[in-house]
Design an enzyme around this catalytic site. Structure first.
Site, PDB file in Angstrom:
ATOM      1  N   ASP A   1       8.164  -8.055 -11.410  1.00 39.47           N
ATOM      2  CA  ASP A   1       9.352  -8.724 -10.887  1.00 39.47           C
ATOM      3  C   ASP A   1       9.783  -9.770 -11.919  1.00 39.47           C
ATOM      4  O   ASP A   1       9.151  -9.933 -12.958  1.00 39.47           O
ATOM      5  CB  ASP A   1       9.071  -9.322  -9.506  1.00 39.47           C
ATOM      6  CG  ASP A   1       8.007 -10.402  -9.551  1.00 39.47           C
ATOM      7  OD1 ASP A   1       7.605 -10.827 -10.649  1.00 39.47           O
ATOM      8  OD2 ASP A   1       7.548 -10.824  -8.477  1.00 39.47           O
TER       9      ASP A   1
ATOM     10  N   GLY B   1      10.128 -13.066 -11.408  1.00 38.56           N
ATOM     11  CA  GLY B   1       9.655 -14.423 -11.154  1.00 38.56           C
ATOM     12  C   GLY B   1      10.592 -15.196 -10.243  1.00 38.56           C
ATOM     13  O   GLY B   1      10.223 -16.243  -9.705  1.00 38.56           O
TER      14      GLY B   1
ATOM     15  N   ASP C   1      17.374 -12.847 -10.514  1.00 39.04           N
ATOM     16  CA  ASP C   1      18.478 -12.945  -9.556  1.00 39.04           C
ATOM     17  C   ASP C   1      18.298 -14.206  -8.725  1.00 39.04           C
ATOM     18  O   ASP C   1      17.237 -14.816  -8.741  1.00 39.04           O
ATOM     19  CB  ASP C   1      18.551 -11.704  -8.656  1.00 39.04           C
ATOM     20  CG  ASP C   1      17.252 -11.486  -7.892  1.00 39.04           C
ATOM     21  OD1 ASP C   1      16.205 -12.044  -8.303  1.00 39.04           O
ATOM     22  OD2 ASP C   1      17.254 -10.765  -6.890  1.00 39.04           O
TER      23      ASP C   1
ATOM     24  N   GLN D   1      22.543  -8.099  -4.679  1.00 37.25           N
ATOM     25  CA  GLN D   1      22.433  -9.183  -3.696  1.00 37.25           C
ATOM     26  C   GLN D   1      23.637  -9.133  -2.757  1.00 37.25           C
ATOM     27  O   GLN D   1      24.373  -8.147  -2.751  1.00 37.25           O
ATOM     28  CB  GLN D   1      22.324 -10.537  -4.412  1.00 37.25           C
ATOM     29  CG  GLN D   1      20.979 -10.765  -5.096  1.00 37.25           C
ATOM     30  CD  GLN D   1      19.832 -10.998  -4.101  1.00 37.25           C
ATOM     31  OE1 GLN D   1      20.048 -11.151  -2.893  1.00 37.25           O
ATOM     32  NE2 GLN D   1      18.587 -10.979  -4.600  1.00 37.25           N
TER      33      GLN D   1
ATOM     34  N   GLY E   1      16.935  -9.478  -1.649  1.00 35.89           N
ATOM     35  CA  GLY E   1      17.413 -10.366  -0.597  1.00 35.89           C
ATOM     36  C   GLY E   1      17.173  -9.853   0.812  1.00 35.89           C
ATOM     37  O   GLY E   1      17.699 -10.408   1.772  1.00 35.89           O
TER      38      GLY E   1
ATOM     39  N   ASP F   1       7.640  -2.111  -2.427  1.00 35.42           N
ATOM     40  CA  ASP F   1       6.450  -2.924  -2.693  1.00 35.42           C
ATOM     41  C   ASP F   1       6.328  -3.890  -1.533  1.00 35.42           C
ATOM     42  O   ASP F   1       7.346  -4.278  -0.936  1.00 35.42           O
ATOM     43  CB  ASP F   1       6.577  -3.728  -3.989  1.00 35.42           C
ATOM     44  CG  ASP F   1       7.446  -4.959  -3.808  1.00 35.42           C
ATOM     45  OD1 ASP F   1       8.688  -4.807  -3.783  1.00 35.42           O
ATOM     46  OD2 ASP F   1       6.902  -6.067  -3.635  1.00 35.42           O
TER      47      ASP F   1
ATOM     48  N   CYS G   1      -8.168   9.126   9.490  1.00 37.58           N
ATOM     49  CA  CYS G   1      -7.921   8.662   8.119  1.00 37.58           C
ATOM     50  C   CYS G   1      -9.011   9.163   7.162  1.00 37.58           C
ATOM     51  O   CYS G   1     -10.178   9.239   7.529  1.00 37.58           O
ATOM     52  CB  CYS G   1      -7.855   7.137   8.109  1.00 37.58           C
ATOM     53  SG  CYS G   1      -7.706   6.414   6.461  1.00 37.58           S
TER      54      CYS G   1
ATOM     55  N   CYS H   1      -9.759   7.718   4.129  1.00 38.17           N
ATOM     56  CA  CYS H   1     -10.095   6.721   3.099  1.00 38.17           C
ATOM     57  C   CYS H   1     -11.606   6.479   3.041  1.00 38.17           C
ATOM     58  O   CYS H   1     -12.341   6.836   3.961  1.00 38.17           O
ATOM     59  CB  CYS H   1      -9.357   5.410   3.358  1.00 38.17           C
ATOM     60  SG  CYS H   1     -10.112   4.336   4.602  1.00 38.17           S
TER      61      CYS H   1
ATOM     62  N   CYS I   1     -12.907   4.552   6.176  1.00 38.21           N
ATOM     63  CA  CYS I   1     -12.987   5.337   7.413  1.00 38.21           C
ATOM     64  C   CYS I   1     -14.021   6.457   7.321  1.00 38.21           C
ATOM     65  O   CYS I   1     -14.580   6.869   8.328  1.00 38.21           O
ATOM     66  CB  CYS I   1     -11.621   5.908   7.766  1.00 38.21           C
ATOM     67  SG  CYS I   1     -10.481   4.668   8.436  1.00 38.21           S
TER      68      CYS I   1
ATOM     69  N   HIS J   1      -8.617   0.489   3.117  1.00 40.19           N
ATOM     70  CA  HIS J   1      -8.030   1.252   4.223  1.00 40.19           C
ATOM     71  C   HIS J   1      -6.516   1.061   4.306  1.00 40.19           C
ATOM     72  O   HIS J   1      -5.770   2.039   4.394  1.00 40.19           O
ATOM     73  CB  HIS J   1      -8.664   0.871   5.561  1.00 40.19           C
ATOM     74  CG  HIS J   1      -7.909   1.492   6.713  1.00 40.19           C
ATOM     75  ND1 HIS J   1      -8.028   2.825   7.029  1.00 40.19           N
ATOM     76  CD2 HIS J   1      -6.972   0.984   7.555  1.00 40.19           C
ATOM     77  CE1 HIS J   1      -7.220   3.103   8.031  1.00 40.19           C
ATOM     78  NE2 HIS J   1      -6.568   2.011   8.364  1.00 40.19           N
TER      79      HIS J   1
END
Lengths: 390, 390
Positions: B94, B96, B148, B205, B232, B282, B320, B322, B325, B351
């Protein structure tokens, strides 16, 4: 898990150093072996997979902590500690005695047992030799330890004798209880025997007094256990004193049983103790030091927070094959540590435990090829306990 | 790492949902994709190996944190962030901006840039669009974001318009800098371009105002970036408002470029946003909630500290696959959490991230087979954000 009784096979000897194989209900342990400490059902900061990948064949669980939380009853209902924590390899549990004696003013010792207040909630508990045996039966570890009386070091003969003698009396009671649980479990309906193949080790006490140690060996072996540990060392005494006590005590223990030096030690302690006939070790140093940013290398400890490593592209130990050394630089590990990232503890722990387990592998190989003395001298020449400027 | 320019291939579409492939210098990312957040060069509580095992194809790094510690200069000298942290798959950084705007009274925004005081030592810094571009060039991420101006939500049209317009002006300056670094790096001798194949994304934005969003799209696409993000959002507004803004904005973005919804969201947000044409996500929720003992399952969140799980032998989510699990019970995970073991954070994070990445895999499969709407309806029917009594 099998009910096959505990077994130890001595494969080879090189001087006093012994190469063996210890069979437990959850598998075989190659000795000399180091047991990572999984205090509360987890080796701090890493996963079981990390342990398996680095070749840990056995871990240690702390009865004191597991008894208080989540409790041995709960663990017994879950099928025992292996099932509860999802670890299928051997587990040794201590008796809880060492933690209780560390509580200082929160405990009171009598012939009956150790009365103590929980460090968690102040509740009052009584741990007797019988109760320590019952709790470990419920945990279902592969190896249980008897309750013993640990004392401060250095101790005068006057202080050390009664503690040693009480430890022997407690050992006899613990063994009687263990035999009752084995031969007549129905007579103790409140206790779930989670692992019928569990072995029980006696513990030799006597502080730094050779005569007391000899007496303790004779009386404890007379009671008769699957194997024996040397307790009351690695409690602050100089290394040379510890080596002397080990050299005096180990050869008196049965040749056909593994010998376990409790709570030891630094890497050089391991080698020096193997040289004196020890087969099993446990210690919190590699894991605790990892969390404090101290990484062990073949030349000695590396303190990762030192500014000298800020841009160092080398792994902690260029000769090491662990996950951490294969993938990460000192610069990155320092950054993680300084930033307070949990991953720092994980990666440092992976390295330090690998270093210990790899040292044990090298020891076992050297014994096999009758080159243990060469390895020992090389270690003495190259390894220092002082923080290194690498 | 190759210098192959950034590339996006749209493979298939099912309604507005898109199945694509995003090529970066460090490899290909199957979209829709979720990017685990590796704030300070590490995804909290887990190792890179955990990420690789669960199939993470790209992670996010926070420029603000890495700039302050260990610093982009140090990382550039190490060869860039990939080399520094030992992660060889794609990284998006990103700008910052978001962290700086969160500093509230410790920052001052002007047309020049954002002046702020470090949360670590109070030192004064100025982040301009050019500087944010330079820092990310030195980090050598595969995808850099423009600086931004983020504003609080809800925002009036009067507040939102100047911030949107400033973001456009900053985007133009950031792009000019990026082009200079690409075409004439020698003219900026103080900046190391650690990854010559780095792409740069613009950010739309305009808060919750459709007209502003449309203006922002037009002006930002006019500048021209490898791809575009919607910023935003996920800043506290109701989910329905976010979905509306996404539905309004995403279709206006170039069809042949990936669309990234920044900072979102809960699992249902991901599905609803894919349904509106988003390709990249993300969010800190899966990792942060894991550390707080909240595990995500197909029916909703499970709060592991609840007493009801004290003896529950089931894994967090029986469906699951993973590592957590497959090996551990709710009872054990609750014990680790209550005991404060770091391993609790590790296993919970493994998990939750697996759950997110597996949800993305299911989304990609569904789009491929034109059954995305079925998956979406099933998710709506079975998943709730309320804590579950499992």
């Amino acid at each position: 898990m099998t009910d096959a009784p505990f077994r130890f096979t001595l494969l080879h000897q090189d001087g006093h150093a012994r190469r063996g194989e210890m069979t437990t209900p959850h598998g075989v342990v190659q000795t000399p072996a180091f047991m990572p400490v999984g205090t509360r059902g987890a080796v701090k900061a890493i996963t079981h997979r990390d342990l398996e990948d680095m070749g840990a064949e056995i871990i240690l669980g702390n009865t004191y902590h597991l008894y208080l939380k989540p409790g041995d009853d709960l663990i017994a209902r879950a099928g025992g500690l292996h099932e509860f924590m999802g670890w299928n390899r051997p587990i040794l549990t201590d008796s809880g005695g060492y933690q209780i004696f560390s509580l200082a003013d929160r405990r009171r010792i009598s012939d009956e047992g150790a009365e103590f207040r929980s460090h968690l909630d102040g509740s009052l508990h009584l741990l007797t030799p019988e109760r320590a045996t019952d709790i470990q039966a419920q945990l279902g570890s592969d190896i249980a330890m008897v309750l013993d009386e640990c004392i401060a070091t250095p101790s005068s003969l006057q202080d050390a004798r009664p503690a040693m003698e009480r430890s022997v009396r407690w050992a006899a009671r613990a063994r009687a209880r263990w035999l009752q649980l084995r031969d007549a479990p129905a007579s103790l309906p409140g206790v779930v025997v989670a692992n019928p193949g569990q072995a029980q080790f006696g513990i030799i006490q006597g502080a730094t007094h050779p005569d007391l140690r000899t007496e303790s060996v004779q009386a404890t072996v007379e009671i008769g256990f699957e194997a024996y540990a040397i307790g009351g060392l690695s409690v602050g005494e100089p290394a040379e004193i510890m080596y002397e006590v080990v050299a005096h005590t180990a050869p008196q223990l049965p040749h056909d049983r593994p010998r376990y030096l409790m709570g030891s030690g630094m890497p050089d302690d391991l080698i020096e103790s193997v040289a004196r006939g020890i087969d099993l070790f446990d210690c919190v140093l590699p894991t605790r030091n990892a969390r404090n940013g101290q990484l062990l290398t073949r030349s000695g400890p590396l303190v990762i927070k030192n500014a000298r490593y800020a841009e160092d592209p080398l792994p902690p130990d260029p000769g090491c094959g662990c996950y951490t050394c294969r993938h990460f630089s000192r610069a990155y590990l320092r950054h993680l540590y300084m930033a307070g990232e949990m991953t720092a503890a994980t990666l440092n722990t992976v390295h330090n435990l690998y270093f210990y387990l790899d040292t044990m592998r090298r020891i076992r190989e050297a014994i096999k090829f009758n080159t243990f003395e060469t390895l020992r001298l090389e270690f003495r020449r190259t390894f220092s306990r002082r923080s290194q400027r690498l």
